[in-house]
Each structure stands twice: as structure tokens, then as C-alpha cells.
Design an enzyme around this catalytic site. Structure first.
Site, mmCIF file in Angstrom:
data_model
loop_
_atom_site.group_PDB
_atom_site.id
_atom_site.type_symbol
_atom_site.label_atom_id
_atom_site.label_comp_id
_atom_site.label_asym_id
_atom_site.label_seq_id
_atom_site.Cartn_x
_atom_site.Cartn_y
_atom_site.Cartn_z
ATOM 1 N N GLU A 134 0.908 -1.331 0.094
ATOM 2 C CA GLU A 134 0.309 0.022 0.022
ATOM 3 C C GLU A 134 0.801 1.361 -0.123
ATOM 4 O O GLU A 134 1.935 1.427 0.608
ATOM 5 C CB GLU A 134 -0.905 -0.021 1.140
ATOM 6 C CG GLU A 134 -1.812 -1.202 1.090
ATOM 7 C CD GLU A 134 -2.849 -1.153 2.547
ATOM 8 O OE1 GLU A 134 -2.853 -0.083 3.162
ATOM 9 O OE2 GLU A 134 -3.569 -2.154 2.727
ATOM 10 N N HIS B 199 -8.168 1.205 1.410
ATOM 11 C CA HIS B 199 -7.697 0.663 2.840
ATOM 12 C C HIS B 199 -8.535 2.090 3.699
ATOM 13 O O HIS B 199 -7.760 2.788 4.266
ATOM 14 C CB HIS B 199 -6.344 0.856 3.259
ATOM 15 C CG HIS B 199 -6.148 0.058 4.401
ATOM 16 N ND1 HIS B 199 -4.840 -0.350 4.764
ATOM 17 C CD2 HIS B 199 -6.967 -0.019 5.597
ATOM 18 C CE1 HIS B 199 -4.997 -0.738 6.214
ATOM 19 N NE2 HIS B 199 -6.267 -0.595 6.546
#
Length: 315
Positions: free
Chosen positions: A263, A282
Site C-alpha cells: 500500500e 484501505h
């Protein structure tokens, strides 16, 4: 005292807490971008005494901590942060503090993903904007089986909503007992039975050495062709490569994922383009009230830490 507030993606950290409480003692710098390269990150953080991290966005490994001689305090949001090497910090005499947390935003997003996937809400909404009308056939949830992998705070919250929708809810985890499951109206089953019989499988475990890669090829092979996998927990719990393979081959109907191995998600990642994937960046914990808890507690933690330093050295 120099304080860095990292990964303020939405540029909202300054408005989510009263940072003026630190104005007389510290110089604050808010960073909106994310740096993955270790050397570049160390160069950025070198001048700072305090580093504030948002969840696991920027890992603070032993190598990074060892290259930051000015660092005295790491202020992390949430009750724990597995991406911080606590041992390396303690060895250097660096204190690590944490904040409050609540699970409701993640529970709510989980159901947002389930409903959006089952009823093809994104596809239908985009189609409406471009002139189409009723492109897909949705799936009703009443009477379907919801499998919960991990019946902790988030898992229990997700299970309650499933029961309210009239779903049969089953669960499995390594330590789950029949008594605990039945307390919440849930049936304990084996891992194999959960993946074989569930219409929707939702993952709600803490990432650890026991849970890493816990859902992989053998589990996808057990799932129904109409099955949906949902992961709002942590990316590495689900083995990405066999999941992508199963989605490409349509061995399962789809996946709804909010968390990833890496990420931010690389631009060329298959999750950005696979038609049977609903992916969000997220945002399970990205809600105004929780952000305010995170940042207000962070300010309070730093104020307390500074007061302790003054008391220890009144000069």
C-alpha cells in the site's frame, strides 16, 4: 522540538485536533504524500524528534529507526502497530505511544462492500451516468450463508448485521469456541466447511505469523463458483496470487477488498482492473470521528510526553 505528521493523505490532520497545544514547544510539519523508498524516507525524517504515523501507512523498521539519531518519540494511531519495530525503538530509548480506537467504521465499510458487490451498485451507478438502465442481476442476502473468519470485535459486528438481514452466520478461527460463537448467534464450523458452504466469506483477523497467508489456493478451491470473498482486515492474510488466479478464471464470483500486500496499491496491480473485484484504498478506518480520536489522542500523548521530559529535567 520538531514533529512530523506522516501520510496525511486527505490533508485533514490539522483540523482533526487542537495542535496549538504544542505550538509553544514544537514545530509541526504535515506531510500529505507517502514515501516508500527507505533512503528518501530517512532523509525526510532525519531532523525530527517526534514522528506521528497513521496506522501502518509508513512502516518504521529497525533499519529506519537505526538511521534516525534525533528520533525520541513515535506516536502511532490505534492501540497497536505491527509495522513498528518496538524492540528496535526500545533499544534506542525511543518511546512508542498509541491512541484509542473503535471498530464501527470498519464494520460499516465491510457491509458497504458486501452490499455494493451483491447488488452491483458501482456498475449500475456508473451505467446510469452514461445512459444505460439495469445492466446486472443482483443477489439477495436473505437466507444466504455468511462465513466469518475471525469472530473478534469486527467479526462480531459484521455477524450481527448478517443476522439482521436474515442470513445464516457461521464462523471459524484457530481459537474460536462453540460457546463464544453461540453467544452471538453464530455457528462454529471447521475452516473447510466455512469455505465450502458460505456464499460470502469475510475475513476479520489480526495479522500475525499464524494468520499470514491463512486464506489461499486450497480455500479458493473450496468456495462456491458464486462465492464472494471480502477482506477489510489486512492484505497478507489472503494470499494475493492465487486469489487473482481464481478471479481471472472465474472460479469464484468476486472479491471485495480494502487491504493489500503493498500500500498504496501499485498502478498496474490487477485489482485495479479485474471486472469482478471491488477495491477501495484501505478506508475501513477512514472516518471523521475515528480520525478525531486518533489525532486528538496523538496530541494528548505528545503533550504528556513533553511534560514528563520537563519534569525529569526541569532546567
Amino acid at each position: 522540538m520538531k514533529i512530523a505528521i506522516l501520510d496525511d493523505y486527505q490533508n485533514v490532520a490539522a483540523q482533526c485536533a487542537d495542535w496549538s497545544l504544542l505550538a509553544d514547544a514544537a514545530e509541526l510539519t504535515f506531510f500529505n504524500d507517502h514515501i516508500s523508498d527507505t533512503d528518501a524516507l530517512v532523509s525526510r525524517l532525519a531532523p525530527f524528534d517526534v514522528v506521528c504515523v497513521m496506522r501502518e501507512r509508513t512502516p518504521l523498521t529497525a533499519e529506519i529507526i537505526g538511521r534516525l539519531p534525533a528520533l525520541k518519540l513515535i506516536a502511532s494511531t490505534g492501540p497497536g502497530n505491527a509495522s513498528i519495530d518496538i524492540g528496535a525503538a526500545r533499544a534506542r530509548g525511543i518511546e512508542v505511544v498509541n491512541t484509542g480506537y473503535n471498530s464501527y467504521p470498519t464494520i460499516e465499510l465491510t457491509w458497504g462492500l458486501i452490499l455494493a458487490s451483491a447488488r452491483h451498485i458501482v456498475t449500475e451507478a456508473q451505467g446510469l451516468r452514461t445512459g444505460s438502465w439495469q445492466k446486472t442481476l443482483g443477489v439477495g442476502l436473505h437466507g444466504k450463508t455468511l462465513g466469518i473468519v475471525g469472530l473478534g470485535r469486527v467479526g462480531v459486528g459484521v455477524a450481527r448485521v448478517g443476522l439482521a438481514f436474515g442470513m445464516r452466520v457461521i464462523a471459524w478461527s484457530q481459537n474460536l469456541t462453540s460457546d463464544k460463537a453461540s453467544e452471538h448467534g453464530v455457528t462454529l464450523v471447521t475452516k473447510q466447511e466455512l469455505f465450502r458452504t458460505s456464499d460470502i466469506v469475510s475475513v476479520h483477523l489480526i495479522l500475525s505469523h499464524r494468520s499470514r497467508g491463512l486464506v489461499g489456493k486450497s480455500e479458493f478451491d473450496l468456495m462456491k463458483p458464486s462465492g464472494l470473498l471480502v477482506n477489510t482486515s489486512r492484505g497478507p492474510i489472503v494470499d494475493e496470487s492465487p486469489l487473482i488466479e481464481a478471479l481471472r478464471a472465474n472460479r469464484i464470483a468476486g472479491a471485495a477488498v480494502d487491504v493489500f500486500d503493498r500500500e498504496p496499491l501499485p498502478l498496474d496491480h490487477p485489482f485495479r482492473s479485474l471486472p469482478n473485484v471491488l477495491a477501495t484504498p484501505h478506508i475501513g478506518y477512514v472516518a471523521d470521528d475515528l480520525y478525531r480520536t486518533f489525532y486528538q489522542d496523538t496530541v494528548s500523548n505528545i503533550v504528556s510526553w513533553l511534560a514528563g521530559r520537563r519534569a525529569a529535567d526541569p532546567r
